[in-house]
Design a protein around this motif. Structure first.
Motif: not given
Length: 97
Positions: A56-83
């Protein structure tokens, strides 16, 4: 005591603050998009983390804008959220005639 909006409005009159704020806008926009996707999916940060096999802390950091996620991470997030992840390039204001 001033609220955050009042402080922000006052600080935006300072050139250095305004420049830094504008420079961070793409990161703020990404953070807003991540939060919106999760909320539309009706998921908690913990549920998204579980689907992504992370914490959950990784997701919180993603949503805070404190880190720049890789495209791979964004793809995983999209899959996890059905987007679906879509990346676009728009002309910058400086490039417009």
């Amino acid at each position: 005591m001033k609220d955050v909006r009042e402080l922000h409005d006052a600080w935006m009159k300072e050139p250095d603050y305004r420049e830094a704020y504008v420079a961070l806008e793409p990161e703020f926009a990404l953070a807003r998009a991540l939060i919106a996707a999760r909320v539309r999916a009706g998921l908690t940060q913990e549920q998204v983390a579980s689907r992504m096999e992370t914490t959950q802390s990784v997701i919180a950091r993603l949503e805070s804008g404190r880190i720049r996620p890789s495209t791979r991470t964004l793809e995983r997030f999209a899959k996890a959220t059905g987007t679906r992840l879509r990346i676009e390039f728009d002309p910058s204001a400086e490039a417009r005639p």
